[in-house]
Design a protein around this motif. Structure first.
Motif, PDB file in Angstrom:
ATOM      1  N   LEU A  16      35.060  38.328  41.687  1.00 33.06           N
ATOM      2  CA  LEU A  16      34.733  36.908  41.563  1.00 33.06           C
ATOM      3  C   LEU A  16      33.271  36.650  41.214  1.00 33.06           C
ATOM      4  O   LEU A  16      32.879  35.505  40.979  1.00 33.06           O
ATOM      5  CB  LEU A  16      35.111  36.175  42.855  1.00 33.06           C
ATOM      6  CG  LEU A  16      36.620  35.981  43.066  1.00 33.06           C
ATOM      7  CD1 LEU A  16      36.905  35.419  44.448  1.00 33.06           C
ATOM      8  CD2 LEU A  16      37.201  35.064  41.990  1.00 33.06           C
ATOM      9  N   THR A  17      32.455  37.695  41.196  1.00 37.39           N
ATOM     10  CA  THR A  17      31.062  37.545  40.754  1.00 37.39           C
ATOM     11  C   THR A  17      30.823  38.257  39.428  1.00 37.39           C
ATOM     12  O   THR A  17      29.687  38.298  38.955  1.00 37.39           O
ATOM     13  CB  THR A  17      30.081  38.091  41.815  1.00 37.39           C
ATOM     14  OG1 THR A  17      30.418  39.447  42.137  1.00 37.39           O
ATOM     15  CG2 THR A  17      30.125  37.245  43.081  1.00 37.39           C
ATOM     16  N   THR A  18      31.902  38.805  38.835  1.00 36.55           N
ATOM     17  CA  THR A  18      31.760  39.477  37.534  1.00 36.55           C
ATOM     18  C   THR A  18      32.878  39.005  36.597  1.00 36.55           C
ATOM     19  O   THR A  18      32.866  37.881  36.125  1.00 36.55           O
ATOM     20  CB  THR A  18      31.758  41.007  37.694  1.00 36.55           C
ATOM     21  OG1 THR A  18      32.958  41.435  38.371  1.00 36.55           O
ATOM     22  CG2 THR A  18      30.543  41.474  38.494  1.00 36.55           C
ATOM     23  N   HIS A  19      33.889  39.846  36.352  1.00 34.88           N
ATOM     24  CA  HIS A  19      34.884  39.582  35.319  1.00 34.88           C
ATOM     25  C   HIS A  19      35.734  38.340  35.576  1.00 34.88           C
ATOM     26  O   HIS A  19      36.242  37.740  34.628  1.00 34.88           O
ATOM     27  CB  HIS A  19      35.803  40.796  35.163  1.00 34.88           C
ATOM     28  CG  HIS A  19      35.135  41.988  34.541  1.00 34.88           C
ATOM     29  ND1 HIS A  19      33.878  41.948  33.979  1.00 34.88           N
ATOM     30  CD2 HIS A  19      35.565  43.273  34.382  1.00 34.88           C
ATOM     31  CE1 HIS A  19      33.564  43.139  33.522  1.00 34.88           C
ATOM     32  NE2 HIS A  19      34.563  43.959  33.736  1.00 34.88           N
ATOM     33  N   GLN A  20      35.932  37.966  36.827  1.00 35.20           N
ATOM     34  CA  GLN A  20      36.771  36.807  37.127  1.00 35.20           C
ATOM     35  C   GLN A  20      35.966  35.655  37.716  1.00 35.20           C
ATOM     36  O   GLN A  20      36.513  34.770  38.366  1.00 35.20           O
ATOM     37  CB  GLN A  20      37.915  37.231  38.055  1.00 35.20           C
ATOM     38  CG  GLN A  20      38.896  38.186  37.358  1.00 35.20           C
ATOM     39  CD  GLN A  20      39.941  38.775  38.273  1.00 35.20           C
ATOM     40  OE1 GLN A  20      39.668  39.124  39.414  1.00 35.20           O
ATOM     41  NE2 GLN A  20      41.167  38.905  37.774  1.00 35.20           N
ATOM     42  N   SER A  21      34.660  35.652  37.438  1.00 38.02           N
ATOM     43  CA  SER A  21      33.797  34.604  37.990  1.00 38.02           C
ATOM     44  C   SER A  21      34.161  33.221  37.470  1.00 38.02           C
ATOM     45  O   SER A  21      33.910  32.217  38.145  1.00 38.02           O
ATOM     46  CB  SER A  21      32.329  34.918  37.679  1.00 38.02           C
ATOM     47  OG  SER A  21      32.115  34.956  36.271  1.00 38.02           O
ATOM     48  N   GLN A  22      34.764  33.159  36.269  1.00 40.98           N
ATOM     49  CA  GLN A  22      35.119  31.856  35.705  1.00 40.98           C
ATOM     50  C   GLN A  22      36.215  31.170  36.502  1.00 40.98           C
ATOM     51  O   GLN A  22      36.424  29.958  36.376  1.00 40.98           O
ATOM     52  CB  GLN A  22      35.550  32.007  34.240  1.00 40.98           C
ATOM     53  CG  GLN A  22      36.929  32.596  34.017  1.00 40.98           C
ATOM     54  CD  GLN A  22      36.964  34.123  34.081  1.00 40.98           C
ATOM     55  OE1 GLN A  22      35.987  34.760  34.486  1.00 40.98           O
ATOM     56  NE2 GLN A  22      38.075  34.703  33.675  1.00 40.98           N
ATOM     57  N   LEU A  23      36.913  31.922  37.359  1.00 39.89           N
ATOM     58  CA  LEU A  23      37.982  31.355  38.173  1.00 39.89           C
ATOM     59  C   LEU A  23      37.522  31.007  39.594  1.00 39.89           C
ATOM     60  O   LEU A  23      38.270  30.389  40.349  1.00 39.89           O
ATOM     61  CB  LEU A  23      39.151  32.356  38.271  1.00 39.89           C
ATOM     62  CG  LEU A  23      39.840  32.726  36.961  1.00 39.89           C
ATOM     63  CD1 LEU A  23      40.837  33.861  37.200  1.00 39.89           C
ATOM     64  CD2 LEU A  23      40.545  31.524  36.360  1.00 39.89           C
ATOM     65  N   ALA A  25      38.051  37.465  26.112  1.00 42.36           N
ATOM     66  CA  ALA A  25      36.818  36.709  26.325  1.00 42.36           C
ATOM     67  C   ALA A  25      36.279  36.988  27.712  1.00 42.36           C
ATOM     68  O   ALA A  25      37.013  37.030  28.679  1.00 42.36           O
ATOM     69  CB  ALA A  25      37.094  35.214  26.183  1.00 42.36           C
ATOM     70  N   GLY A  26      34.960  37.200  27.797  1.00 44.89           N
ATOM     71  CA  GLY A  26      34.327  37.383  29.087  1.00 44.89           C
ATOM     72  C   GLY A  26      34.881  38.547  29.869  1.00 44.89           C
ATOM     73  O   GLY A  26      34.947  38.509  31.092  1.00 44.89           O
ATOM     74  N   HIS A  27      35.267  39.628  29.208  1.00 44.30           N
ATOM     75  CA  HIS A  27      35.790  40.847  29.820  1.00 44.30           C
ATOM     76  C   HIS A  27      37.137  40.643  30.486  1.00 44.30           C
ATOM     77  O   HIS A  27      37.658  41.541  31.132  1.00 44.30           O
ATOM     78  CB  HIS A  27      34.807  41.434  30.858  1.00 44.30           C
ATOM     79  CG  HIS A  27      33.470  41.754  30.306  1.00 44.30           C
ATOM     80  ND1 HIS A  27      33.211  42.885  29.558  1.00 44.30           N
ATOM     81  CD2 HIS A  27      32.299  41.077  30.369  1.00 44.30           C
ATOM     82  CE1 HIS A  27      31.952  42.907  29.211  1.00 44.30           C
ATOM     83  NE2 HIS A  27      31.366  41.827  29.676  1.00 44.30           N
ATOM     84  N   ALA A  28      37.732  39.479  30.397  1.00 40.55           N
ATOM     85  CA  ALA A  28      39.024  39.250  31.046  1.00 40.55           C
ATOM     86  C   ALA A  28      40.125  39.851  30.198  1.00 40.55           C
ATOM     87  O   ALA A  28      40.090  39.774  28.974  1.00 40.55           O
ATOM     88  CB  ALA A  28      39.267  37.757  31.226  1.00 40.55           C
ATOM     89  N   LEU A  53      43.108  41.878  40.652  1.00 36.68           N
ATOM     90  CA  LEU A  53      41.647  41.907  40.602  1.00 36.68           C
ATOM     91  C   LEU A  53      41.151  42.696  39.391  1.00 36.68           C
ATOM     92  O   LEU A  53      41.739  43.700  38.997  1.00 36.68           O
ATOM     93  CB  LEU A  53      41.082  42.533  41.884  1.00 36.68           C
ATOM     94  CG  LEU A  53      41.373  41.804  43.195  1.00 36.68           C
ATOM     95  CD1 LEU A  53      40.728  42.539  44.361  1.00 36.68           C
ATOM     96  CD2 LEU A  53      40.893  40.360  43.139  1.00 36.68           C
ATOM     97  N   HIS A  54      40.042  42.202  38.818  1.00 34.23           N
ATOM     98  CA  HIS A  54      39.419  42.852  37.666  1.00 34.23           C
ATOM     99  C   HIS A  54      37.921  42.858  37.887  1.00 34.23           C
ATOM    100  O   HIS A  54      37.286  41.804  37.968  1.00 34.23           O
ATOM    101  CB  HIS A  54      39.768  42.098  36.382  1.00 34.23           C
ATOM    102  CG  HIS A  54      39.380  42.821  35.137  1.00 34.23           C
ATOM    103  ND1 HIS A  54      39.333  42.201  33.912  1.00 34.23           N
ATOM    104  CD2 HIS A  54      39.031  44.120  34.912  1.00 34.23           C
ATOM    105  CE1 HIS A  54      38.973  43.085  32.988  1.00 34.23           C
ATOM    106  NE2 HIS A  54      38.776  44.246  33.568  1.00 34.23           N
TER     107      HIS A  54
END
Length: 293
Positions: free
Chosen positions: A36-43, A137-140, A218-219
């Motif tokens: 949640l502070t890297t690849h999935q921070s947008q969520l 996009a954004g490593h997701a 998780l990613h």
């Protein structure tokens, strides 16, 4: 006010009002926080030292450290129950109630087991996998499942057809989840974290019935989690879960990431399956679902 800093590569990031050094922590020690502070921070829903997924996507959240101020931040974004991973058994501050607590083995696939996660017939080629990766996009990776009718072509793995599931499959996915996890509900938008794959059986009273599924959740940098593995009661022992986990692990490795998962420490049958697929226990973890009040 001096901020808490964590080392992300060579970069420091302020995350709260206390000074600590988190650089020595392995990213899988607090995987939800790292995701949640890297690849999935947008969520992420964000409050100081706390993060969480929107409840309709996933119950999980995280705190930077198990400190009272972090729990206060967590309360700001968690009017509903929230699940936390931890290395030690959690002891939440007064006011918090433990709804569910289980001991898990966190397992990482150190190497692909021979004959299990090689390029599968009728699966995307390495070239197409690279093309897919270039569009992320954004490593997701696959943050949304294609709309019904636009799903990827099925994979044939070990003679089993593995389908990419879509939101249209949610009723069957929810029924399978509740049958394998009594008393719990599937988060309806969990598929947005990476998508589900499943196996159907035409030899049932309901042709095309979903009998097994698994997903990506998780990613974080270098790692991708396989989760929500389940086989409908009465269909166990046919290799369905093995095929699904092996196929997701193959896809993860095709993107130069390392698969990991968690499993209850008392589920020896599942642990044995994962070991045959090349997964090895890394650490014991605790999954604790808490709510305030």
């Amino acid at each position: 006010m001096v901020g808490m800093t964590s080392q992300l590569g060579s970069r420091s990031e302020a995350i709260g009002p206390t000074v600590v050094n988190l650089s020595a922590m392995h990213p899988l020690d607090n995987p939800t926080w790292k995701a949640l502070t890297t690849h999935q921070s947008q969520l992420a829903l964000v409050a100081g030292m706390a993060r969480r997924f929107p409840p309709e996507i996933c119950v999980h959240g995280a705190i930077a450290l198990p400190l009272p101020p972090a729990y206060q931040d967590l309360l700001r974004i968690s009017p509903e129950p929230v699940g936390l991973f931890s290395m030690q058994r959690l002891q939440p501050p007064p006011g918090w109630t433990v709804v569910r607590a289980v001991e898990l083995s966190q397992m990482v696939q150190e190497a692909a087991a021979e004959g299990t996660v090689q390029e599968a017939p009728n699966s995307p080629t390495s070239a197409s996998a690279s093309s897919d990766s270039a569009q992320e996009a954004g490593h997701a990776w696959s943050n949304a499942v294609p709309a019904s009718g636009d799903a990827e072509q099925p994979t044939i793995f070990g003679g089993l057809r593995i389908d990419s599931l879509t939101p249209a499959d949610l009723p069957q996915m929810s029924a399978l989840y509740e049958a394998t996890r009594p008393g719990r509900k599937l988060s309806p938008a969990l598929y947005k974290l990476g998508g589900f794959v499943g196996i159907r059986d035409d030899a049932t009273d309901q042709p095309g019935q979903l009998v097994a599924m698994a997903c990506l959740r998780l990613h974080l940098p270098g790692y991708r989690e396989i989760s929500t593995v389940g086989t409908l009661p009465g269909f166990e022992g046919r290799g369905y879960a093995t095929a699904l986990v092996a196929e997701l692990a193959r896809r993860i490795r095709a993107r130069n990431e390392q698969p990991f998962l968690t499993v209850r420490t008392d589920n020896q049958r599942a642990i044995a399956i994962y070991q045959r697929l090349g997964f090895r226990g890394r650490v014991k973890m605790h999954s604790t679902t808490i709510r305030f009040g």
